[in-house]
Design an enzyme around this catalytic site. Structure first.
Site, PDB file in Angstrom:
ATOM      1  N   ASP A 193       3.223  12.640  -3.032  1.00  0.00           N
ATOM      2  CA  ASP A 193       4.324  11.881  -2.311  1.00  0.00           C
ATOM      3  C   ASP A 193       4.571  12.504  -0.864  1.00  0.00           C
ATOM      4  O   ASP A 193       5.768  12.426  -0.916  1.00  0.00           O
ATOM      5  CB  ASP A 193       5.462  11.628  -3.234  1.00  0.00           C
ATOM      6  N   LYS A 196       0.998  11.235   4.014  1.00  0.00           N
ATOM      7  CA  LYS A 196      -0.100  10.317   3.519  1.00  0.00           C
ATOM      8  C   LYS A 196      -1.411  10.838   4.023  1.00  0.00           C
ATOM      9  O   LYS A 196      -2.542  10.690   3.336  1.00  0.00           O
ATOM     10  CB  LYS A 196       0.082   8.949   3.771  1.00  0.00           C
ATOM     11  N   ASP A 221       1.808   7.942  -4.637  1.00  0.00           N
ATOM     12  CA  ASP A 221       2.931   7.010  -4.170  1.00  0.00           C
ATOM     13  C   ASP A 221       2.429   6.383  -2.814  1.00  0.00           C
ATOM     14  O   ASP A 221       1.597   7.073  -1.952  1.00  0.00           O
ATOM     15  CB  ASP A 221       4.209   7.667  -4.129  1.00  0.00           C
ATOM     16  N   ASN A 222       2.882   5.272  -2.301  1.00  0.00           N
ATOM     17  CA  ASN A 222       2.815   4.674  -1.143  1.00  0.00           C
ATOM     18  C   ASN A 222       1.563   4.625  -0.432  1.00  0.00           C
ATOM     19  O   ASN A 222       1.254   4.727   0.676  1.00  0.00           O
ATOM     20  CB  ASN A 222       3.678   5.477   0.024  1.00  0.00           C
ATOM     21  N   GLU A 251      10.030   1.398  -1.790  1.00  0.00           N
ATOM     22  CA  GLU A 251      11.638   1.575  -2.234  1.00  0.00           C
ATOM     23  C   GLU A 251      12.549   1.011  -1.603  1.00  0.00           C
ATOM     24  O   GLU A 251      12.571   0.977  -0.471  1.00  0.00           O
ATOM     25  CB  GLU A 251      11.724   3.295  -2.074  1.00  0.00           C
TER      26      GLU A 251
END
Length: 280
Positions: A193, A196, A221-222, A251
């Site tokens: 997280d 990226k 995540d993401n 989120e």
């Protein structure tokens, strides 16, 4: 005098209009647009509030935790941060919706060794560590010293300081040192997280350092927003991984996002599958 009276009427109207625009209309408009959401929350609004309060967003989040969360109660800390991010100021935690998915994977994995890359303010570290077996410790890496400082205080407020080790530095520098620093052979669970563009280099580095064993789970995540397309291509097309996508939302918004769960199958699995294809 007339001009002064007019000004007295106009100023409150303008202020009310700006308040409605900033607190209601714009947040409603950016709820479903990824680019607008990140531009508004992570650039414009954060910069403005930093100037007005003379505090950073992590410091404002920490203040909310200190004032409202029950000390020693991880669930209270999580609830307080979620409330702050939904009703006061957005922040880039994994959030309540994806946090529930993270919880389920932690409980399903029941890991004895856990690594998190990207601590931010400690929200996901609290979520993860509160569910870990008694002897399990979470190692979390954060490159930003201010974030790491806030995270330690949030984790301490939750009463989990003995279960979480916050390391400051670059993931590329710290991953090769993990075995020597902590006596860890492999990680059962890794949560990505952080930046990226580091997802792919870091999962490869974890492989290279032998920190993933057969059955190790890497959760990212993401992967949709802001997105990690090169990472997704790697884990989904690589015989070393069995991957599954969990669709969710960025989120505290309605912007589409998701988590990618990738179970490491190991080099032996690749050899077996390759041999089976050859036999055919």
């Amino acid at each position: 005098m007339d001009n002064f009276c007019m000004l007295l009427l106009i100023v409150p109207v303008v202020l009310v209009g700006l308040y409605i625009l900033c607190r209601r209309l714009i947040p409603w408009l950016v709820q479903t647009n990824a680019t607008l959401a990140l531009l508004w929350y992570d650039v414009l609004l954060e910069t403005t509030l930093d100037l007005l309060t003379r505090k950073s967003r992590p410091q404002r989040l920490l203040q909310a935790v200190s004032l409202n969360a029950v000390r020693g109660n991880p669930d209270s800390v999580i609830t307080t941060i979620d409330h702050f991010c939904i009703h006061t100021e957005w922040a880039m935690n994994v959030g309540d919706e994806k946090g529930a998915i993270l919880d389920s994977i932690v409980m399903e994995t029941s890991p004895s060794t856990v690594l998190e890359l990207g601590t931010y303010c400690g929200y996901s570290a609290v979520r993860i560590s509160r569910l870990l077996p008694p002897a399990t410790r979470l190692i979390t890496v954060e490159m930003n010293p201010e974030y790491a400082c806030v995270a330690r205080q949030v984790i301490q407020h939750a009463g989990l300081q003995d279960k979480v080790c916050v390391l400051e530095g670059e993931s590329a520098d710290l991953i090769p040192k993990m075995a020597d620093m902590f006596g860890i052979q492999t990680f059962d669970l890794v949560f990505l997280d952080h930046w990226k563009d580091r997802y792919l280099p870091d999962i490869r580095l974890l492989e290279h350092c032998g920190l993933l064993a057969k059955g190790s789970v890497v959760l990212a995540d993401n992967v949709v927003c802001p997105g990690a397309p090169d990472y997704l291509k790697y884990v989904r097309s690589n015989l070393k991984y069995n991957s599954r996508f969990y669709q969710a939302h960025l989120e505290y918004t309605r912007v589409l996002d998701g988590l990618e769960r990738s179970e490491y199958l190991g080099a032996r699995q690749i050899i077996r599958e390759t041999d089976a294809q050859t036999d055919r």
